[in-house]
Motif scaffolding. Structure first.
Motif, PDB file in Angstrom:
ATOM      1  N   LEU A 557      45.639 101.766  -2.248  1.00  0.00           N
ATOM      2  CA  LEU A 557      45.076 101.143  -3.528  1.00  0.00           C
ATOM      3  C   LEU A 557      43.687 102.053  -4.056  1.00  0.00           C
ATOM      4  N   GLY A 558      43.425 102.929  -3.062  1.00  0.00           N
ATOM      5  CA  GLY A 558      42.258 103.746  -3.420  1.00  0.00           C
ATOM      6  C   GLY A 558      41.270 102.987  -3.121  1.00  0.00           C
ATOM      7  N   LYS A 559      40.103 102.850  -4.098  1.00  0.00           N
ATOM      8  CA  LYS A 559      38.797 102.096  -4.019  1.00  0.00           C
ATOM      9  C   LYS A 559      39.215 100.702  -4.390  1.00  0.00           C
ATOM     10  N   ALA A 560      40.328 100.146  -4.879  1.00  0.00           N
ATOM     11  CA  ALA A 560      40.520  99.071  -5.310  1.00  0.00           C
ATOM     12  C   ALA A 560      40.555  97.882  -4.213  1.00  0.00           C
ATOM     13  N   ASN A 561      40.056  96.682  -4.454  1.00  0.00           N
ATOM     14  CA  ASN A 561      39.817  95.798  -3.328  1.00  0.00           C
ATOM     15  C   ASN A 561      41.023  94.519  -3.448  1.00  0.00           C
ATOM     16  N   SER A 562      41.707  94.709  -4.565  1.00  0.00           N
ATOM     17  CA  SER A 562      42.648  93.826  -4.831  1.00  0.00           C
ATOM     18  C   SER A 562      43.849  94.309  -5.718  1.00  0.00           C
ATOM     19  N   ALA A 563      44.927  93.553  -5.881  1.00  0.00           N
ATOM     20  CA  ALA A 563      45.880  94.058  -6.919  1.00  0.00           C
ATOM     21  C   ALA A 563      46.681  92.822  -7.499  1.00  0.00           C
ATOM     22  N   ASP A 564      47.375  93.022  -8.436  1.00  0.00           N
ATOM     23  CA  ASP A 564      48.262  92.135  -9.148  1.00  0.00           C
ATOM     24  C   ASP A 564      49.587  92.420  -8.812  1.00  0.00           C
ATOM     25  N   LEU A 565      50.360  91.571  -8.280  1.00  0.00           N
ATOM     26  CA  LEU A 565      51.800  91.744  -8.065  1.00  0.00           C
ATOM     27  C   LEU A 565      52.758  91.121  -8.802  1.00  0.00           C
ATOM     28  N   SER A 566      53.703  91.706  -8.952  1.00  0.00           N
ATOM     29  CA  SER A 566      54.835  91.223  -9.970  1.00  0.00           C
ATOM     30  C   SER A 566      56.333  91.501  -9.232  1.00  0.00           C
ATOM     31  N   VAL A 567      57.209  90.396  -8.581  1.00  0.00           N
ATOM     32  CA  VAL A 567      58.409  90.718  -7.930  1.00  0.00           C
ATOM     33  C   VAL A 567      59.393  90.332  -8.870  1.00  0.00           C
ATOM     34  N   ARG A 568      60.334  91.301  -8.698  1.00  0.00           N
ATOM     35  CA  ARG A 568      61.657  90.972  -9.577  1.00  0.00           C
ATOM     36  C   ARG A 568      62.819  90.880  -8.541  1.00  0.00           C
ATOM     37  N   THR A 570      66.393  89.868  -6.465  1.00  0.00           N
ATOM     38  CA  THR A 570      67.661  90.383  -6.838  1.00  0.00           C
ATOM     39  C   THR A 570      68.495  89.517  -7.844  1.00  0.00           C
ATOM     40  N   ASP A 571      68.232  88.478  -7.865  1.00  0.00           N
ATOM     41  CA  ASP A 571      68.959  87.539  -9.003  1.00  0.00           C
ATOM     42  C   ASP A 571      68.344  87.670 -10.397  1.00  0.00           C
ATOM     43  N   GLY A 572      67.525  88.404 -10.463  1.00  0.00           N
ATOM     44  CA  GLY A 572      66.621  88.655 -11.781  1.00  0.00           C
ATOM     45  C   GLY A 572      65.531  87.919 -12.016  1.00  0.00           C
ATOM     46  N   LYS A 573      65.240  86.789 -11.370  1.00  0.00           N
ATOM     47  CA  LYS A 573      64.003  86.188 -11.516  1.00  0.00           C
ATOM     48  C   LYS A 573      62.648  86.906 -11.423  1.00  0.00           C
ATOM     49  N   ASP A 574      61.567  86.726 -12.078  1.00  0.00           N
ATOM     50  CA  ASP A 574      60.236  87.432 -11.953  1.00  0.00           C
ATOM     51  C   ASP A 574      59.546  86.294 -11.482  1.00  0.00           C
ATOM     52  N   GLU A 575      58.466  86.806 -10.546  1.00  0.00           N
ATOM     53  CA  GLU A 575      57.292  85.920  -9.678  1.00  0.00           C
ATOM     54  C   GLU A 575      56.212  86.671  -9.966  1.00  0.00           C
ATOM     55  N   ASN A 576      55.053  86.273 -10.314  1.00  0.00           N
ATOM     56  CA  ASN A 576      53.679  86.943 -10.424  1.00  0.00           C
ATOM     57  C   ASN A 576      52.566  86.452  -9.336  1.00  0.00           C
ATOM     58  N   TYR A 577      51.905  87.271  -8.765  1.00  0.00           N
ATOM     59  CA  TYR A 577      50.808  86.834  -7.910  1.00  0.00           C
ATOM     60  C   TYR A 577      49.523  87.836  -8.082  1.00  0.00           C
ATOM     61  N   PRO A 578      48.756  87.266  -9.149  1.00  0.00           N
ATOM     62  CA  PRO A 578      47.472  87.980  -9.262  1.00  0.00           C
ATOM     63  C   PRO A 578      46.416  88.011  -8.277  1.00  0.00           C
ATOM     64  N   GLY A 579      45.726  89.009  -8.044  1.00  0.00           N
ATOM     65  CA  GLY A 579      44.513  89.098  -7.391  1.00  0.00           C
ATOM     66  C   GLY A 579      44.664  89.003  -5.791  1.00  0.00           C
ATOM     67  N   VAL A 580      45.689  89.519  -5.442  1.00  0.00           N
ATOM     68  CA  VAL A 580      45.973  89.622  -4.033  1.00  0.00           C
ATOM     69  C   VAL A 580      45.074  90.820  -3.254  1.00  0.00           C
ATOM     70  N   ALA A 581      44.430  90.194  -2.220  1.00  0.00           N
ATOM     71  CA  ALA A 581      43.344  90.935  -1.745  1.00  0.00           C
ATOM     72  C   ALA A 581      44.099  92.326  -0.818  1.00  0.00           C
ATOM     73  N   ALA A 582      43.286  93.189  -0.702  1.00  0.00           N
ATOM     74  CA  ALA A 582      43.618  94.575   0.032  1.00  0.00           C
ATOM     75  C   ALA A 582      43.629  94.394   1.448  1.00  0.00           C
ATOM     76  N   GLY A 583      43.972  95.327   2.331  1.00  0.00           N
ATOM     77  CA  GLY A 583      43.723  95.160   3.700  1.00  0.00           C
ATOM     78  C   GLY A 583      44.377  93.963   4.623  1.00  0.00           C
ATOM     79  N   GLN A 584      45.572  93.883   3.997  1.00  0.00           N
ATOM     80  CA  GLN A 584      46.536  92.650   4.563  1.00  0.00           C
ATOM     81  C   GLN A 584      47.996  93.108   4.584  1.00  0.00           C
ATOM     82  N   ILE A 585      48.762  92.327   5.226  1.00  0.00           N
ATOM     83  CA  ILE A 585      50.218  92.270   5.118  1.00  0.00           C
ATOM     84  C   ILE A 585      50.487  90.830   4.543  1.00  0.00           C
ATOM     85  N   VAL A 586      51.050  90.994   3.533  1.00  0.00           N
ATOM     86  CA  VAL A 586      51.415  89.567   2.620  1.00  0.00           C
ATOM     87  C   VAL A 586      52.798  89.478   2.554  1.00  0.00           C
TER      88      VAL A 586
END
Length: 605
Positions: A557-568, A570-586
């Motif tokens: 992530l470079g200097k960023a402290n968080s990220a927005d995630l989108s998961v597609r 395998t059945d084609g469904k999408d789920e979104n997870y905004p503001g996930v903090a860096a420095g961890q296993i999610v």
């Protein structure tokens, strides 16, 4: 004399590549290369000709990395056996074996499985595979016998998948002979269930790469297996017997040219972990025209269906485009990934996928034999690829024989870098006055972030510069500190475990995707946005050189402290997870969201 190989209509490459190949033919006659140079900016590769390395632009500095081999103190001491150390008589003694990084007991610490081969002379104790249980802090315990993973034959590659959706990953080992499926019973023990699960072959074959994936999206993991050569010791010439058994004036073992080629197999999961060979029904079988090594599975055209790319030795590569889970079409020629930009087949070994230029599409990098460049295919979308080896700065080395490889972010800047394991196949080269070496250093390429790579191999520590004859390679965050380690198989030696001991650079995030049943979600894709910049990756089984990476996806992530995630999923469904903090296993479970968070051992850069 330059020979221009006529390409069949079904193999026809992309328009720009065709134009360049025609211009290259004219260039041989002394005519201009202008149009092709304009297209590629750096000119043409003439079949294994290295292009001088470009210096870094003024003001750009490469990161400080220092890889050291910590395998011995980590407890990884098992010796690889691949036929005779010297005086190898047959090609099966040269291809080496793979390695898998996976968490077999679901304790959150990735473990290591190393495949072993065998000897032809039947002397000494039978080699065994090695399963190393991760104790934390980069310490490992050999639990091979306790886990029930005895010697199974002449091992080659390995891939991991959950055949019955019970949440515990199972092992598939490819072999020269019969392959082996080890079912994970869930309490640290595996059981050989090859026959019960329908994976015994009608006759012994030489299988190499493999990958689990859900080709028809029915929720159950199917299996693709690559075969290399139709190999019979009694029918194979000895070193020097034929022209195919000589190399640069040296008598060497024979093959693969001159030996019968093979094809690939696809096994469908019935929903209970039992498999049926459906290769013919889904048009996977094809003619026996490929010396196949590694299967790379991903959704390359982003249509929601996983495709199969196969690196082939001395024959054109294969690309099976998935037709909505009903069948496959082999379109490597049309897609521009059967040959290099000169229209030549190469001796492909390892292969990996990653979005090196962050355009939202997975690119392909393939390692090849010595006296040739490795190949980077840039994904243009719509099943069209360009050979970007020269413009990306990756045509600077031709003296190395490449095997395992991976895209990985060595400095957590959000751009995927490259690692390559090397080693020759002929021990005779050390005394053959060919300027070749059996043991070779690794290659490490830093992604500059502008579409080009910089060769960092000479300044990356002893773990890169030390020389081995290496084969399989896998990457994973073995100590959960936010940086990826590299495990490499070395022929006739213990493995290498490379740890970057340089200064910590950048923030990162590790993402594990699991299905509703708790299995690793092979084929699911993450799109990550941090600091306004986008990255993508997919959960994959197999790849590298007949090996298996950690299923968890690592993002710098470079200097960023968080990220927005989108998961597609395998059945084609999408789920979104905004503001996930860096420095961890999610850990994200389909339909349930984020179900687990674990801070890195050292979360700060």
């Amino acid at each position: 004399m330059i020979q221009i190989r006529k390409i069949r209509p079904d193999e026809r490459p992309g328009r720009k590549a065709r134009i360049c190949r025609i211009i290259f033919a004219y260039a041989v006659a002394g005519l201009a290369l202008g149009a092709c140079q304009a297209a590629y900016a750096q000119g043409m590769a003439t079949g294994g000709t290295a292009v001088p390395a470009r210096p870094l632009p003024r003001g750009m500095k490469a990161p400080v990395v220092r890889y050291e081999d910590v395998a011995a103190r980590a407890g990884l001491t098992g010796i690889n056996v691949s036929g005779a150390e010297r005086g190898k008589q047959f090609i099966v003694e040269t291809t080496g074996t793979g390695v898998a990084i996976f968490d077999y007991d679901n304790d959150g610490l990735p473990d290591i499985f190393l495949v072993n081969a065998d000897r032809l002379d039947e002397t000494g104790p039978k080699p065994t595979h090695f399963l190393y249980h991760n104790l934390g802090g980069l310490k490992f315990e050999d639990v091979t016998h306790k886990a029930g993973l005895a010697h199974t034959g002449w091992g080659q590659g390995v891939c991991v998948g959950d055949i019955d959706n019970d949440g515990y990953p199972d092992l598939f080992i490819t072999q020269w002979g019969q392959n082996a499926l080890y079912h994970n019973l869930g309490h640290g023990v595996f059981r050989d269930e090859t026959r019960e699960r329908g994976l015994i072959q009608p006759k012994p074959r030489w299988s190499t790469g493999c990958a689990f994936f859900d080709f028809n999206r029915d929720g159950y993991q199917d299996l693709v297996v690559v075969h290399y050569v139709d190999f019979d010791l009694k029918q194979t010439p000895r070193p020097g017997d034929k022209t195919q058994c000589q190399w640069k004036g040296l008598p060497v073992l024979c093959g693969p040219r001159g030996l019968p080629a093979e094809t690939i197999s696809l096994y469908q999961n019935d929903g209970h972990g039992n498999f049926t060979d459906v290769s013919d029904q889904v048009h996977i079988t094809g003619p026996k025209s490929c010396y196949g090594f590694t299967a790379l599975v991903a959704d390359f055209d982003y249509d929601g269906w996983p495709d199969i790319y196969v690196s082939c030795d001395s024959t054109p590569n294969l690309y099976y485009h998935n037709l909505a889970g009903k069948s496959f079409e082999q379109i490597a020629g049309q897609a521009g990934i059967a040959y290099n930009e000169d229209g030549r087949e190469q001796a492909g070994m390892g292969v990996t996928a990653g979005d090196f230029d962050r355009n939202g599409l997975l690119d392909i990098f393939k390692t090849n034999f010595a006296d040739d460049t490795h190949t980077l295919y840039r994904n243009l979308g719509g099943n069209n690829f360009d050979d970007a080896t020269i413009p990306s700065g990756l045509a600077v080395n031709t003296k190395y024989l490449g095997w395992g490889t991976a895209f990985l972010d060595i400095d957590n800047d959000g751009w995927k870098d490259l690692i390559v394991a090397n080693g020759h196949v002929y021990p005779e080269v050390d005394s053959g006055h060919t300027a070749e070496k059996f043991r070779q250093r690794r290659l490490l390429y830093w992604n500059r972030g502008d579409g080009q790579f910089f060769d960092l191999s000479g300044a990356s520590g002893s773990g890169i510069s030390d020389e081995h004859s290496s084969r399989g390679l896998a990457v994973g965050d073995l100590d959960n500190d936010g940086q990826l380690e590299i495990v490499i198989v070395n022929m006739n030696e213990p493995p290498s475990l490379l740890k970057n001991l340089g200064p910590r650079l950048g923030n990162s995030l590790l993402v594990r995707l699991v299905t509703p049943s708790g299995s690793d979600a092979i084929g699911a894709r993450v799109t990550l946005v941090s600091g306004g910049k986008k990255q993508i990756d997919e959960v994959r089984s197999g790849g590298s050189f007949i090996s298996q990476n950690d299923f968890r996806l690592h993002f710098g992530l470079g200097k960023a402290n968080s990220a927005d995630l989108s998961v597609r999923w395998t059945d084609g469904k999408d789920e979104n997870y905004p503001g996930v903090a860096a420095g961890q296993i999610v850990t994200i479970q389909e339909g349930k969201g984020i179900v687990g968070k674990r801070q890195f051992v050292s979360a700060k850069p």
